[in-house]
Write an enzyme that holds these catalytic residues in place. Structure first.
Site, PDB file in Angstrom:
ATOM      1  N   ARG A   1      -6.427   3.303  -7.554  1.00 27.09           N
ATOM      2  CA  ARG A   1      -7.859   3.148  -7.340  1.00 27.09           C
ATOM      3  C   ARG A   1      -8.227   1.667  -7.187  1.00 27.09           C
ATOM      4  NH1 ARG A   1      -8.565   7.562  -5.475  1.00 27.09           N
ATOM      5  NH2 ARG A   1      -9.758   9.242  -6.422  1.00 27.09           N
TER       6      ARG A   1
ATOM      7  N   THR B   1      -2.727   0.883  -4.474  1.00 26.73           N
ATOM      8  CA  THR B   1      -3.225   1.971  -3.639  1.00 26.73           C
ATOM      9  C   THR B   1      -4.619   2.394  -4.073  1.00 26.73           C
ATOM     10  OG1 THR B   1      -2.805   4.256  -2.934  1.00 26.73           O
ATOM     11  CG2 THR B   1      -2.053   3.641  -5.122  1.00 26.73           C
ATOM     12  N   GLY B   2      -5.343   2.960  -3.160  1.00 23.64           N
ATOM     13  CA  GLY B   2      -6.658   3.487  -3.470  1.00 23.64           C
ATOM     14  C   GLY B   2      -6.612   4.893  -4.030  1.00 23.64           C
ATOM     15  N   ASP B   3      -5.431   5.486  -4.100  1.00 18.63           N
ATOM     16  CA  ASP B   3      -5.299   6.859  -4.577  1.00 18.63           C
ATOM     17  C   ASP B   3      -5.533   6.965  -6.078  1.00 18.63           C
ATOM     18  OD1 ASP B   3      -4.886   8.172  -2.234  1.00 18.63           O
ATOM     19  OD2 ASP B   3      -2.707   8.040  -2.298  1.00 18.63           O
TER      20      ASP B   3
ATOM     21  N   LYS C   1     -17.603  13.686   1.798  1.00 14.04           N
ATOM     22  CA  LYS C   1     -16.284  13.802   1.173  1.00 14.04           C
ATOM     23  C   LYS C   1     -15.834  12.409   0.759  1.00 14.04           C
ATOM     24  CE  LYS C   1     -12.980  13.149   4.935  1.00 14.04           C
ATOM     25  NZ  LYS C   1     -13.888  12.673   5.956  1.00 14.04           N
TER      26      LYS C   1
ATOM     27  N   THR D   1      -0.123   4.683   1.390  1.00 13.68           N
ATOM     28  CA  THR D   1      -0.304   5.594   2.509  1.00 13.68           C
ATOM     29  C   THR D   1       0.179   4.994   3.821  1.00 13.68           C
ATOM     30  OG1 THR D   1      -2.215   6.545   1.392  1.00 13.68           O
ATOM     31  CG2 THR D   1      -1.969   7.002   3.746  1.00 13.68           C
TER      32      THR D   1
ATOM     33  N   ASP E   1       0.862  -1.176   0.000  1.00 15.00           N
ATOM     34  CA  ASP E   1       0.000   0.000   0.000  1.00 15.00           C
ATOM     35  C   ASP E   1       0.904   1.234   0.000  1.00 15.00           C
ATOM     36  OD1 ASP E   1      -2.210   1.588   0.122  1.00 15.00           O
ATOM     37  OD2 ASP E   1      -2.547   1.342   2.263  1.00 15.00           O
TER      38      ASP E   1
ATOM     39  N   ASP F   1      -3.795  -2.944   5.990  1.00 16.24           N
ATOM     40  CA  ASP F   1      -4.116  -2.385   7.308  1.00 16.24           C
ATOM     41  C   ASP F   1      -5.604  -2.385   7.622  1.00 16.24           C
ATOM     42  OD1 ASP F   1      -4.965  -0.442   5.575  1.00 16.24           O
ATOM     43  OD2 ASP F   1      -3.533   1.092   6.219  1.00 16.24           O
TER      44      ASP F   1
END
EC number: 7.2.2.3
Length: 1091
Positions: free
Chosen positions: A732, A673-675, A561, A371, A369, A757
């Site tokens: 994403r 990553t989810g970014d 958000k 972050t 990951d 996590d």
């Protein structure tokens, strides 16, 4: 009897908490709903009811430990040998073997006890924590210290520490599959009370939450009602105690089949071939193989005597059988692995499963990951874009918690995309934005209400808290790092969460609270908000929202958000060109917003969108309001888009260096990553996962390196397998994407590690060969699913784990080679020794059983332990990962075992024959295998010479195998002097050095001490024979060095003829070469990325 004691006794009997209101439950169990228990009361209850454990995690089973030491093939050979010795009345040999068995078992017990204690302590380091209220304050304690009456707080990702009567829930769902078998999450409601007359099953008690269940959504507060074995899961655990699982009771199989399966399981457990770690199982299978080889060799001995088996033949057979058993192997392995686990703690790695120690050395792909792992996880708001208002920038801020640090500026009207593409360069930056805002010193065409709406949303769609600790005078924060960054900015603008909601922070003084509120009254957002409902962040929808009631203007407001795509899909409008009227969002508007998302993400910023909507009390009735506050889809529909924030999460200082070292070690690093894709790509380039000069590569190659989760998930298994290489970055990505990535790696025969996590990371952590959870920000569920836990959440710590795993695998390989080579040498030596016949035609064994045992147990055990503690080789992380299928028994190790064994056999045989026929008269005497007589002088002296030679060769071998190929005299080529290099080689591992010195010296007393020498060891003091022993030990050393020299020449030739296998050459190659040389990216697979 005290009231508390009465309540505790009643609590053990009472099981109908679901029929009580929260107040009744609190009164019954004796606690306060607001204050919780006092510290004294909690300690008293802990002493009364015991720790909150199921009783099987850290309990040491001494019976099982004894059986584990006794029930293995190696010990069985010793036991059989002991029995035969006593049967033929060789009391000395039998007594010595008995002593060896006792010492071996005792050392094994001590070391297994220490290893078990070590692993238990490591489990405690990674054990779940519980958040409780005691004395009116929130505390974090170990779950085992939870007692009935504690007020417990749980949230998404937590494992519920005990059975709870819920007193407050907010969209609270738990996974009770472990308890009920129900795969779907169960929604809980604290307000429910069930009738006493109703029979309510455990699964239907929706106002209770149960121990060991995972929180999959929302948060809650509850009273602890049952702990440990009194909990529902504890009752199941209690009922399962004593079931070993070795007995097959499959109803679909016949009695005979079940009996056969049970017999295999019990036998495998007895011999250790189906229990323990993979390496333990392999070594147990090796022990079984050696057992049968020992039996075969014993039969050969008896066959050589035409099966005329008397006492001497039986003892010789025992001697040959013993020579095949590395009896200290299991003990040394246990010590090495427990020490390795302990060492990892100092390197911020907590080992939860011993299997992972072995697996780490074979890892060739790491999926991480971003972050908090590759990055610091300390996020800083850098840019905010509010359409029609402008772009706010925050600079000179490095402390993620301090709202007083940094400069805030405004670029009026310009969006990030516009000012970054502005050719004039003059965008009219306004410094000191905060002062200008509250002094109303802004351009007239900028509507301050737009900023107010965005700031209110940023503050209220947020559960993080930022506060100044009075004790340390430092700013601190609680919550998710992303939310903290947003809350810090809101606090910087004097609009913290408690200023809008009126909530008092327990960590701030009242003076601070009043200051914030009084200052806020004349500034934007002065309304007082009441929290109504919350839809927490979910990795599936990638957004969160909160519902508030505004007491000042009597409106309901929904603030949301989340990821840009997720938020924009919920929006139907935004503020039009005049910045006042709400106008519908068109496709062109969405594309405009998307350009700004790309612009921010390409700077490495994590981008979130904000939206809101409001309605008056008159616009909805009670049913509609209930639907809005309970139905996420309804609440998060038709939102008004308000703006974006770009948050910077700086990479850890160690990350880039760690990635480079992974590449040198032949390990690929993937970022999942989810970014947003632009953010992921920018950070990946910064840390070296992607090449910095990505623009030099063709778009086709870039598309193979970087994908989005939807693109990767859109491929079938066949299409994924047809990809020449798997992507280095997947942005994403969802938890399911991570699972598919691991499956793809496994289909390519890759050995992978995965970091995670969150709750939803558990499937991928379990599926990976090594699951790595985060110790600080990781959920309890992810920790339970993992093999190792990073105590500092640092990616570089994975490098430490891999290095330690490789070091341990290397060292195990070394001492296994040393011990097995000695066994080969002794077995060959004794089999060849059958040619020596005494005057009665009986074989004379050139080594006695006690001499064999001494070399195996005493001489070899401590150097083997020393090899287990050997430091990492200088080139350890410059080699490719070892083959997980092969393990430690590579062809090189197998060939080395026989090569060193044969050289040692030759040296010892030369020493024996040289002494017998050279120095002495060559008489073999009679009856020299049992007691000494005058005819045995030559044989006894020659045994002494051979014994000394075998002992010293075994010790020299320990030094030789420190490096499998490099000369012992060139272990440290960077040393400026050969003398210094030699002493550095022998002194580098002091435990090994003193073990070898002890072994060298120990040969003298056992040769010279009367009675021990001729009655026990069956040898005599020697003189000139020492010269032979020294000479042939040196000959062995020279032979070993020549063999290694030949190996080096062979591998050098191999590299010359196969340069693609040259490791040094590989290290100099571009780690992205596989991508740049890929020529077949299938055209039917659309993996293009629009930017």
């Amino acid at each position: 009897m005290s009231e508390g004691t009465v309540k505790e006794n009643n609590n053990e009997e009472f099981n109908a908490y679901h029929t009580l209101t929260t107040e009744e439950a609190a009164e019954f169990i004796g606690t306060s709903l607001t204050e919780g228990l006092t510290q004294d009361e909690s300690l008293r209850r802990l002493k009364a009811v015991g720790e909150n454990t199921l009783g099987d995690d850290t309990k040491i089973d001494y019976k099982a430990m004894v059986l584990h030491q006794v029930c293995n093939a190696m010990i069985m050979v010793l036991v059989i040998s002991m029995a035969i010795s006593f049967a033929v009345r060789d009391w000395i040999t039998g007594g010595v073997i008995s002593f060896v068995i006792a010492v071996n078992v005792l050392i094994g017990l001590v070391q297994e006890y220490k290893a078990t204690k070590t692993m238990n302590s490591l489990k405690n380091l990674s054990s779940p924590n519980a958040h409780v209220i005691r004395n009116g304050k929130s505390e974090t304690i170990n779950s085992k210290d939870v007692v009935p009456g504690d007020i417990c707080l749980v949230k998404v990702g937590d494992t519920i520490p005990a059975d709870l009567r819920l007193i407050e829930t907010k969209n609270f769902d738990t996974d009770e599959s472990l308890l009920t078998g129900e795969s779907l999450p169960v929604s809980k409601d604290a307000n429910l009370v069930f009738g006493k007359e109703e029979e309510t099953s455990v699964g239907d008690r929706l106002n209770l939450a149960f121990s060991s269940s995972a929180v999959v959504k929302g948060r809650a507060k509850g009273i602890v009602i049952k702990t440990a074995l009194n909990s529902e899961i504890g009752k199941i655990a209690k009922s399962l105690q004593g079931d070993s699982g070795l007995i097959s009771r499959d109803p679909s199989k016949s009695w005979l089949q079940n009996t056969w399966i049970s017999t295999k399981k019990v036998t495998g457990a007895f011999l250790g071939t189906n229990v323990g770690t993979p390496l333990h199982r392999k070594l147990s299978k090796l022990a079984v193989l050696l057992f049968w080889i020992a039996v075969l060799f014993a039969i050969i001995v008896m066959a050589s005597q035409k099966f005329d088996v008397d006492k001497r033949v039986a003892i010789y057979a025992i001697c040959v059988a013993l020579s095949m058993i590395p009896s200290s192997l299991v003990v040394v392995l246990t010590i090495t692995m427990s020490v390795g686990a302990a060492v990892m703690v100092s390197r911020n790695v907590i080992v939860r499963k011993l299997d992972s120690l072995e697996a780490l050395g074979a890892v060739n792909d790491i999926c991480s990951d971003k972050t908090g792992t590759l990055t610091q996880g300390k996020m800083l708001a850098r840019q905010i874009w509010i359409p029609r208002f402008g772009t706010i920038t925050i600079s000179n801020s490095d402390d993620p918690f301090n709202p007083n640090e940094g400069n805030v500026s405004l670029i009026p009207r310009f969006s990030p995309y516009e000012y970054s593409h502005n050719e004039d360069g003059d965008v009219g930056i306004l410094q000191n934005f905060k002062d200008r805002l509250y002094e109303k010193d802004l351009p007239e065409d900028i509507d301050m209400d737009l900023f107010q709406k965005w700031l209110e949303t940023a503050t209220l769609a947020n559960i993080a808290t930022v506060f100044k600790d009075d004790a340390t005078d430092c700013w601190k924060a609680h919550g998710d790092p992303t939310e903290i960054a947003i809350q810090v900015f809101a606090t910087k603008m004097d609009l913290p969460h408690n200023a809008l909601t009126g909530e008092k922070s327990t960590n701030q003084s009242n003076e601070n609270d009043q200051s914030s509120l009084s200052q806020h009254n004349e500034k934007p957002g002065s309304a007082q908000f009441e929290h109504i409902a919350e839809f927490p962040f979910d990795s599936t929808v990638k957004r969160m929202s909160s519902v508030y009631y505004n007491n000042h203007n009597e409106t309901y407001n929904i603030y949301g958000k989340g990821a840009f795509e997720s938020i924009i899909s919920c929006c139907s409008s935004w503020y039009g060109k005049d910045g006042v009227k709400i106008t519908p969002l068109t496709d062109c508007d969405v594309e405009t917003i998307r350009k700004n998302v790309y612009s921010l993400s390409n700077e490495g910023l994590r981008v979130l969108g904000f939206a809101s909507k409001s309605f008056t009390k008159d616009q909805v009735n009670d049913d509609q309001l209930k639907n809005i506050t309970s139905n996420r889809a309804t609440a998060e529909s038709d939102l008004v888009f308000l703006g974006l924030i770009g948050i910077y999460d700086p990479p850890r200082n160690e990350t880039a260096g760690a990635v480079k070292k992974f590449h040198q070690a032949g390990i690929n690093v993937h970022m999942l990553t989810g970014d947003f894709v632009g953010t992921a790509k920018a950070i990946a380039q910064e840390v070296g996962i992607l090449p910095t000069n990505l623009y030099h590569y063709s778009q086709e190659i870039v598309d193979s390196m970087v994908m989005t989760g939807s693109q990767f998930d859109g491929l079938s298994e066949e299409e994924v397998d047809d990809l020449p290489v798997l992507p280095l970055v997947i942005a994403r990505c969802s938890p399911q994407t991570k699972v598919r990535m691991i499956e793809a790696l496994h289909r390519r025969k890759k050995f992978c590690a995965m970091t995670g996590d969150g709750v939803n990371d558990s499937p991928s952590l379990k599926m990976a060969n090594v699951g790595i959870a985060m110790g600080i920000n990781g959920s309890d569920v992810s920790k339970e699913a993992s093999d190792i836990v990073l105590s500092d959440d640092n990616f570089a710590s994975i490098l430490n784990a891999v290095e330690e795993g490789r070091r341990m695998t290397d060292n195990i390989q070394k001492f296994v080679l040393q011990l097995l080579a000695e066994n080969v040498a002794q077995a060959l030596y004794l089999i060849i020794g059958l040619v020596f016949r005494d005057e009665n035609g009986k074989s004379v064994f050139p080594l006695s059983p006690v001499e064999v045992l001494w070399i195996i147990v005493v001489t070899s055990c401590f150097p083997a332990m020393g090899l287990g503690l050997e430091k990492a080789a200088p080139d350890l992380m410059d080699r490719p990962p070892h083959d997980s299928e092969v393990g430690i028994f590579t062809w090189e190790v197998i060939i080395d075992t026989f090569a060193y064994g044969i050289i040692m056999t030759g040296s010892c045989m030369a020493s024996f024959t040289g002494s017998l026929y050279g120095i002495n008269s060559g008489r073999l005497g009679h009856d020299c295998d049992g007691t000494y007589n005058s005819s045995c002088r030559d044989v006894y002296r020659s045994r002494s010479a051979a014994f000394a030679t075998m002992t010293w060769c075994a010790l020299i071998l320990a030094w030789e195998v420190v490096d499998m190929r490099r000369s012992f005299f060139r272990m440290h080529p960077d040393t400026d002097s050969p003398v210094k290099e030699f002493f550095r080689s022998i002194w580098g591992n002091q435990f090994l050095f003193w073990s070898i010195i002890f072994g060298f010296v120990s040969a003298f007393p056992v040769v010279y001490i009367p009675v021990i020498n001729d009655k026990v060891f069956l040898h005599k003091p020697i003189g000139a024979e020492w010269g032979l022993a020294i000479a042939f030990t040196i000959a062995f050393w020279i032979g070993a060095e020549l063999y290694k020299c030949g190996k080096r020449r062979y591998f050098k030739t191999q590299r010359a003829h196969n340069p693609e296998n040259d490791l040094e050459s590989n290290n100099k190659r571009d780690p992205f070469e596989a991508y740049s040389t890929s020529t077949t990216i299938h055209t039917e697979v659309n993996i293009g990325i629009k930017q």
